[in-house]
Design a protein around this motif. Structure first.
Motif: not given
Lengths: 415, 639
Positions: B399-426
């Motif tokens: 089903r289309p996401f209500h109101g055309g707002g920011i999808h959970h997937l986008t939030r999840y993925v972007m916030n997840y990715l934000k954690l990763l620079p800490e582990y850049t070398d690894t």
């Protein structure tokens, strides 16, 4: 998403490509493999049950020691058992995975059999951990025996030497005859001056028996001993073995001719090997294990020798269980016997030593020294072998899961 | 040996014991070349000690023996007085300790002497020998107790309060629908905050250095008297117990594989976090100090020092390895990535320490086990990372996401990715050999930073590309073309903001950011065209009749009502973006409407005009406010 080379790159993967081409057409090939597998299992366990006799020799000493090392439950024999397990396991995995269409092992009855088997293997991992820990306890017994040996080897043998030996022997004998409940426990500090305390097995000896000074010396520390479990809180070897056998039944009807058969055989071998290990060395909570293992049906050819070994160990265990035992490892049993006998010698000792008694004690000391030497040589390698078994089981499980995952992807549309 | 020796008082005067000993030592050295190393050491010490008195090599006389006996009796008395004494010799002070060691030395001298000439000795002397063995054993037992008591009373631990595993932090709670990762949660999450504290304790002593000479004296004495095995056994037991106890203060519980596989994510996450800290403390601080202690005490007996150290540490080390292996049995769920990354990172970091702890053959199996575990965790972490992308790719909506707002997937993925620079070398090292198609070619355009072309950067961009495809598919679910544009605009804007506002910007690069800004701006244009083009077309007047103008005005009002009713329920969560959208819409719509009314209001007649320009302007501000129910046209905004 998983890169395909993961599977293809492995040894088995490469073979599977080759075999894939005719396995489906050729069911006879599979039958042949299964029969060969059963034969190998039978052969390997027959050799374990009655090891090839060493050639007769004039030197009786050599014969005795060779025979002893090969004896069931000796540390050498246990190492052989580990090798046998690894061989069986490798052969089984080849049968299970090589050239097989992944979807086959995800269909009934394998959708039940495979998870059950994987579940068993996880339990086996924990038993490996417990046994490696138990071998540490045996190392402790070994060190106590070594102290006694060094003391009794002193010449001229004085009261002081015997005193020292007696202390070590008393600790050794107590440690060897303790049951799991006392031997391995997370209950923390034990009672102060008593002989029976609740501590982890390896730290036992110093507390009990011996001179008054020893007991007093050890008690202070013993009481502060923190609880520590070998495997995990409330983990029990007996329960794990029991759970492993719970759904282990021989395949019937059509299934008996196909893949369920080797799966049953391998599971039986695995449970059996784990049972032997828990019988051999001190292990966290194993009460009642002497009777736990259901024996596979006698008419199965491959199982004959396995049943034979099982009966031997089972009898020994039942005998021992009445008076309590830390483990049935042959060296430990002999150590206990020698320990008692040397204790007697020590109790009756007066300086200067009486010649006959000293001579017979010297022979026993030499035997004890020989046991210690063998333990020194073989216990750590045995620990390492068990770690290897651990890793092998982990690897096989991963490979099976990977195949199942592929099967899942084949049946479910990939987006 | 130095300590043992120094404890011997240099009492002056000629002493027959020394004479006897001197003789014995010489004879012994001459008679036997296969002497035990310890004994040989003792002898040479003894010899040099005796030689300081310049005692002549004279024959031992009977008178000498009785004097030996006297002194021996004294020594035995001294030793026995300590047998039942509960306080430590250490506490009794240096002079008491000296006396004890001196007495012990005399007893040992007698034993050495007798052992050298077992045949010659007469019954009386034999009796002395026997008493000496007993006295020695009493002394040794006393020293064993002393060892335990002193080790126990003077042990020092790394202060546990500094090492408490912080549990206040929230963690990613994974959900198949990607709904649970909110912006706030992630802000605080960082696992590297306590590093400094660990290094502060890098060289902590496990034993008060003050008592070290005393322990060394005990070790040397017991070794010299061939009580090395009891020494080692007692030492191993005490130190192993101390380590066990320390593991309890660190609250590092042991778990079976069965436990770890059954554990729910929250508990497991806590245990993994704890492991990461504990494994570091144990290998880098505790065991390093333990090894140092073993070497300080048993440094003269290197192989024994190594063997003791391994016996002390093996059980705990194996339990730590086991947990790592048990965790790697779990299937690679994306939510575990960060924990796996930190576990792997630590496992790789400590390899240097592990190599130092177990450098030789004896400890090789522990050393190898750590290397294997690190490799296993590397594989598992990489697999988890790749699974993450797979999970994103297979995230489907019906089903289309209500109101055309920011999808959970986008939030999840972007916030997840934000954690990763800490582990850049690894991550760079883990991903360097895994090829990936990337949207940005090698060093072209405006990007100059090397980080933008690192393996990790390529993979992150690829993950976002995967997510973009998923968002495009989700956008197709909207029937309304304008809402589809709003949805894409919102989500792209969110992605850009997250990248720009974090370390991710150096990884994604300016070109990526520029392209994505262009992308959401295109969606703004698309929105305006699809919503307003047809409506504003009503306001163009080409010599229309009054009737036609009135009809156009009516139709505009109806269409506007319709837009209002729908788009007040739409969502543009970013306030800046919403303002921009309001302004640009307002400029277009209000201007056109004002122009239309300016030209035609008189002809149309006031009663036929429903909205003034101010009405329109005000009502446009209600758009994208995500009202829960259709906003009524009779709302307060209306006159």
């Amino acid at each position: 998403m998983r890169p395909a080379q993961d599977n293809q790159g492995s040894f088995l993967g490469r073979i599977s490509i080759r075999r894939n081409q005719f396995v489906d057409v050729n069911n006879e090939q599979e039958q042949e493999d299964l029969e060969l597998f059963q034969k190998h299992i039978a052969d390997r366990f027959t050799e374990l049950l009655s090891p090839p006799q060493p050639p007769p020799s004039d030197e009786t000493n050599t014969v005795a020691s060779v025979a002893a090392t090969e004896q069931i439950m000796s540390v050498t024999w246990l190492r052989k058992l580990m090798d046998v397990f690894l061989c069986c396991e490798a052969e089984f995995k080849a049968i299970l995975l090589m050239g097989r269409d992944p979807t086959q092992i995800s269909k009934p009855p394998f959708d039940r059999l495979v998870p059950e088997m994987l579940d068993r293997s996880i339990k086996a991992l924990d038993i490996c951990t417990a046994v490696v820990n138990g071998i540490d306890s045996v190392r402790h017994y070994q060190r106590l025996a070594e102290i006694a040996v060094t003391a009794l080897e002193q010449r001229p043998l004085g009261d002081g030497n015997v005193r020292r030996a007696k202390r070590a022997l008393a600790n050794l004998v107590v440690a060897l005859s303790l049951e799991d409940k006392e031997n391995v426990s997370g209950g923390g500090g034990g009672g102060g001056g008593g002989n029976k305390t609740t501590e982890r097995s390896w730290s036992f000896g110093r507390r009990s028996g011996g001179s008054s000074a020893a007991s007093k010396g050890g008690a202070t520390i013993g009481q502060l001993k923190s609880s520590s479990w070998a495997v995990g809180r409330n983990w029990s070897a007996a329960k794990q073995i029991h759970a492993m056998t719970a759904n282990l039944t021989p395949p019937r009807g059509n299934e008996a001719a196909g893949l369920p058969q080797p799966m049953f055989i391998m599971s039986t071998v695995m449970v059996f090997v784990m049972w032997v290990l828990t019988a051999a060395v001190p292990c966290q909570e194993r009460s009642g294990l002497a009777n736990h293992l259901p024996v596979p049906p006698k008419h199965l050819n491959w199982a004959q020798s396995l049943i034979g070994i099982h009966e031997k160990i089972g009898d020994e265990w039942k005998k021992k269980e009445k008076k309590g035992s830390a483990g049935l490892m042959e060296e430990m049993t002999r150590m206990e016997k020698l320990g008692h006998s040397l204790m007697e010698f020590a109790d009756g000792f007066h300086y200067p030593a009486e010649k006959d008694a000293a001579e017979s004690a010297a022979a026993q000391v030499a035997e004890m020294a020989e046991i210690c030497r063998r333990m020194e040589e073989e216990l750590v390698p045995l620990q390492q072998q068990i770690r290897e078994v651990f890793h092998r089981i982990v690897r096989s499980r991963a490979e099976i899961l990977e195949v199942l995952e592929q099967a899942g992807k084949v049946s479910a549309p990939v987006v | 040996m130095a300590e043992f020796e120094s404890k011997l008082p240099v009492s002056g005067g000629k002493n027959h014991v020394f004479e006897a000993c001197h003789h014995v030592v010489k004879a012994l050295r001459a008679s036997d070349n296969n002497l035990d190393a310890n004994l040989r050491k003792l002898l040479s010490d003894l010899e040099s000690h005796l030689s300081t008195f310049g005692i002549a090599d004279t024959k031992v006389e009977d008178a000498g023996f009785s004097e030996i006996k006297e002194r021996f009796k004294e020594a035995v008395k001294k030793i026995c007085s300590w047998e039942t004494n509960q306080s430590t010799i250490l506490e009794a002070g240096l002079s008491a300790a000296n006396q004890f060691f001196q007495a012990l030395y005399e007893v040992q001298s007698v034993l050495v002497g007798f052992k050298a000439f077992p045949i010659k000795t007469n019954p009386k002397e034999k009796d002395v020998y026997n008493q000496a063995t007993v006295a020695l054993d009493i002394a040794m037992l006393r020293l064993e107790k002393e060892l335990r008591d002193v080790l126990h009373q003077h042990k020092q631990h790394v202060q546990p309060e500094y090492l408490a595993v912080s549990s206040h932090r929230k963690d990613i709670v994974y959900d198949e629908s990607f709904v649970s990762l909110d912006d706030e949660v992630v802000v605080e999450a960082s696992s590297h905050e306590d590093d400094e504290q660990i290094s502060d304790f890098y060289n902590s002593d496990l034993l008060d250095p003050i008592v070290l000479p005393h322990i060394k004296a005990i070790a040397n004495t017991m070794f010299a008297c061939e009580y090395d095995q009891p020494f080692c056994e007692a030492f191993i037991i005490v130190q192993r117990e101390a380590l066990d106890e320390y593991m309890v203060t660190l609250e590092m519980e042991r778990f079976s594989c069965v436990d770890v596989l059954k554990m729910d994510w929250e508990d497991l996450n806590g245990a993994m976090r704890k492991w990461t800290r504990v494994v570091k403390i144990i290998t880098q601080v505790y065991l390093t100090s333990e090894k140092q202690l073993c070497e300080e005490i048993l440094g003269d007996f290197e192989s024994i020092s190594t063997a003791c150290f391994i016996e002390i540490s093996k059980d705990t080390v194996l339990s730590l390895l086991n947990f790592g292996e048990a965790v790697a049995l779990r299937s690679c769920k994306p939510e575990m990535l960060e924990r796996f990354l930190s576990m792997y990172e630590v496992s790789a970091e400590i390899l240097v320490d592990v190599d130092n702890l177990f450098p030789d053959e004896t400890g090789s199996f522990l050393r190898i086990a750590f290397h294997d575990l690190s490799k296993k965790l590397a594989d598992h972490t990489t697999a988890t990372f790749l699974k993450f992308k797979y999970a994103i790719a297979s995230d489907e909506s019906t089903r289309p996401f209500h109101g055309g707002g920011i999808h959970h997937l986008t939030r999840y993925v972007m916030n997840y990715l934000k954690l990763l620079p800490e582990y850049t070398d690894t991550l760079n090292s883990l991903l360097q050999n895994i090829h990936i198609d990337d949207s940005i070619p090698e060093k072209t355009g405006e990007d100059v930073l090397a980080s933008t072309f690192s393996p990790m950067a390529r993979h992150l961009r690829s993950i976002v590309t995967t997510m973009e495809s998923s968002l495009e598919r989700k956008a197709q679910l909207y029937a309304d073309e304008a809402l589809k544009s709003i949805f894409l605009m919102n989500n792209f804007r969110y992605m850009v903001q997250k990248v720009k506002g974090s370390e991710l910007r150096h990884l994604f690069g300016d070109e990526w950011i520029r392209k994505h800004i262009a992308s959401y701006q295109r969606n703004v244009t698309n929105y305006e065209r699809s919503t307003w083009s047809s409506i504003l077309a009503l306001l163009t007047d080409n010599n229309n009749s009054v009737k036609s103008l009135r009809e156009r005005c009516r139709l505009f009002s109806l269409a506007f009502d319709d837009v209002y009713k729908n788009q007040t329920r739409w969502s543009v969560p970013d306030p800046e973006l919403r303002d921009d959208l309001h302004i640009s819409t307002s400029v277009k719509v209000v201007q056109s409407y004002r122009g239309f009314l300016g030209r035609n209001a008189v002809r149309i007649g006031e009663k036929h005009i429903r909205y003034t320009c101010e009405d329109i302007e005000n009502m446009l501000l209600d758009l994208f406010e995500c009202s829960p129910s259709p906003r009524s046209l009779l709302s307060s905004r209306r006159r």
